[in-house]
Design an enzyme around this catalytic site. Sequence first.
Site, short mmCIF file in Angstrom:
data_model
loop_
_atom_site.label_atom_id
_atom_site.label_comp_id
_atom_site.label_asym_id
_atom_site.label_seq_id
_atom_site.Cartn_x
_atom_site.Cartn_y
_atom_site.Cartn_z
CE1 TYR A 1 -4.29 0.74 -0.12
CE2 TYR A 1 -3.58 2.52 1.25
CZ TYR A 1 -4.75 1.98 0.55
OH TYR A 1 -5.80 2.70 0.39
CE1 TYR B 1 -2.91 -0.43 -13.73
CE2 TYR B 1 -4.36 -0.28 -12.00
CZ TYR B 1 -4.06 -0.71 -13.39
OH TYR B 1 -4.86 -1.72 -14.13
C1 LIG Z 1 -8.54 6.06 3.92
C2 LIG Z 1 -7.93 5.02 3.37
O1 LIG Z 1 -8.60 4.22 3.03
C3 LIG Z 1 -6.49 4.84 2.96
C4 LIG Z 1 -5.87 5.67 1.81
O2 LIG Z 1 -5.88 5.25 0.77
S1 LIG Z 1 -5.49 7.12 2.36
C5 LIG Z 1 -5.39 8.12 0.71
C6 LIG Z 1 -6.69 8.42 0.36
N1 LIG Z 1 -6.37 9.56 -0.85
C7 LIG Z 1 -6.07 10.71 -0.98
O3 LIG Z 1 -5.60 11.32 0.11
C8 LIG Z 1 -5.69 11.71 -2.31
C9 LIG Z 1 -4.51 12.25 -2.17
N2 LIG Z 1 -4.30 13.00 -3.34
C10 LIG Z 1 -4.90 14.14 -3.38
O4 LIG Z 1 -5.23 14.65 -2.13
C11 LIG Z 1 -4.88 15.01 -4.64
O5 LIG Z 1 -4.46 14.41 -5.51
C12 LIG Z 1 -3.74 16.13 -4.56
C13 LIG Z 1 -4.41 17.01 -3.39
C14 LIG Z 1 -2.42 15.71 -4.04
C15 LIG Z 1 -3.69 17.27 -5.91
O6 LIG Z 1 -4.83 17.70 -5.89
P1 LIG Z 1 -5.44 19.13 -6.47
O7 LIG Z 1 -4.44 19.87 -6.11
O8 LIG Z 1 -6.86 19.19 -6.51
O9 LIG Z 1 -4.86 18.67 -8.21
P2 LIG Z 1 -5.45 19.40 -9.43
O10 LIG Z 1 -5.02 20.91 -9.38
O11 LIG Z 1 -6.98 19.33 -9.45
O12 LIG Z 1 -4.76 18.53 -10.45
C16 LIG Z 1 -4.10 19.21 -11.48
C17 LIG Z 1 -3.18 18.02 -12.21
O13 LIG Z 1 -2.23 17.63 -11.20
C18 LIG Z 1 -2.09 16.11 -11.45
N3 LIG Z 1 -2.33 15.59 -10.16
C19 LIG Z 1 -3.33 15.67 -9.16
N4 LIG Z 1 -3.07 14.97 -8.22
C20 LIG Z 1 -1.90 14.20 -8.63
C21 LIG Z 1 -1.25 13.32 -7.88
N5 LIG Z 1 -1.58 12.86 -6.80
N6 LIG Z 1 -0.17 12.70 -8.46
C22 LIG Z 1 0.15 12.96 -9.57
N7 LIG Z 1 -0.32 14.13 -10.35
C23 LIG Z 1 -1.52 14.59 -9.74
C24 LIG Z 1 -3.22 15.86 -12.68
O14 LIG Z 1 -2.48 15.72 -13.91
C25 LIG Z 1 -4.13 17.16 -12.56
O15 LIG Z 1 -4.42 17.25 -14.02
P3 LIG Z 1 -5.85 16.44 -14.33
O16 LIG Z 1 -6.97 16.99 -13.57
O17 LIG Z 1 -5.97 16.65 -15.85
O18 LIG Z 1 -5.79 15.11 -14.18
#
Ligand SMILES: CC(=O)CC(=O)SCCNC(=O)CCNC(=O)[C@H](O)C(C)(C)COP(=O)(O)OP(=O)(O)OC[C@H]1O[C@@H](n2cnc3c(N)ncnc32)[C@H](O)[C@@H]1OP(=O)(O)O
Length: 382
Positions: free
Chosen positions: A280, A328
């Site tokens: 994970y 992925y």
């Molecule tokens: C609770 C459980 O069950 C256990 C777990 O899994 S915990 C994990 C749960 N998941 C998370 O916490 C999600 C983590 N990720 C995030 O919060 C968001 O991706 C982030 C805050 C990192 C970015 O979000 P954001 O600032 O709103 O991105 P945003 O400005 O909309 O994106 C612009 C570009 O950046 C890129 N991008 C966004 N997030 C990305 C990421 N994580 N990695 C790589 N590229 C990313 C994309 O290319 C995006 O373009 P598209 O919209 O064309 O796809």
Amino acid sequence: MTPVISGAADTAIGRLDGSGCMALHAEATSAALADAGLRADEVDGVLCAYSLAEPHLMLSSVFNEYFGIAPSYSAAVQAGGATACALVMQAAALVRAGICRNVLAVCADNRLTGLGRSGAVAALAEVGHPQFERPYGMSIPAAYALVARRCMYERGVTAEHLAAISVTQRGHARRHPKAQARDPLTMEQALSARMIADPLRLFDCCLVSDGGAALVISAADAAADHTDRAVSILGYGQMNTHEHAFAMPSLTDFGCRQSAAQAFAMAGLTPADIDVAEIYDSFTITLLAELESIGFFPKGEAGPAILDGALELDGVLPCNTHGGLLSYGHSGAAGGMFHIVEAVRQLRGEAEARQVAGAETAFVHGDGGILSAHCSLILGRA
Ligand SMILES: CC(=O)CC(=O)SCCNC(=O)CCNC(=O)[C@H](O)C(C)(C)COP(=O)(O)OP(=O)(O)OC[C@H]1O[C@@H](n2cnc3c(N)ncnc32)[C@H](O)[C@@H]1OP(=O)(O)O
């Protein structure tokens, strides 16, 4: 009855315009049943998870009605990122107990198009404690940032160690035609990306995706009637240490130590026996901390080893060979199931351009979020 995984499949992943949560469940299920060579009416157990985009009170019942089956055992399970491994553990126990012969485990969500990325991030922030975390703006990335800072302080983890994880996994994803993020990624890009929660930058964070995946867990003799590609479930274990970030017993040592130890003892194997690992990776620090807690690397040594290529396809521990949650895709409980589907493909020798040569054993791990619930699986070539 020895349990095996007799079928495994996933849907497309990424931004799937027009997709619905139940349609993704059904698509993943049809593909997994076809992979197992099984008819839907031969399934006597159904386990599923939850959806952020389309919440249901009893998702398993909704799924059974939608898919048109009436299994004798059915339940929805919620253990955060540990859910997919927990479904396999529960299915294996049902098979061992003689209660079921063929259990379908299915997870899917349409959280990227259903909620939008910002909506999904806001919904995930709701998992924080209502009194001690949410009022102060504690988000999931912020909680993992605390872990990263502490690992930097205690174990010498550096930003380069974390960036090497995202760059390695992006390299794996570029070999997978379905991966959501396949653009080249360099160390320089990873190290200069925008800050999300100091010290975690953009590529340290997992994606938000639509997608689903399903597995069929069968008794070995039942599987032998319909497939010769089954993968053995050799061991499993689970550990729950806390619920919310503020209650974590340690910011650097996690319950995966105990869940993995149980799984290794059951399988009669050690970390040195593992050929491929799917672990994970909600954030780069999640993976690094788990690699050390599980015992794949001594404390403080995972980072330098990763910089030296330890997680590459020909490294000492090929890891997250599909690209993981970082590249992925991550669609709720399905995110963890993508790791299991990839392990099955590696053990069957079906991983194409990202195949690890001679893979016979696989370790899979799910982490429930803020490193709380942990579930580990050990799979082997049948
Ligand atoms: C609770 C459980 O069950 C256990 C777990 O899994 S915990 C994990 C749960 N998941 C998370 O916490 C999600 C983590 N990720 C995030 O919060 C968001 O991706 C982030 C805050 C990192 C970015 O979000 P954001 O600032 O709103 O991105 P945003 O400005 O909309 O994106 C612009 C570009 O950046 C890129 N991008 C966004 N997030 C990305 C990421 N994580 N990695 C790589 N590229 C990313 C994309 O290319 C995006 O373009 P598209 O919209 O064309 O796809």
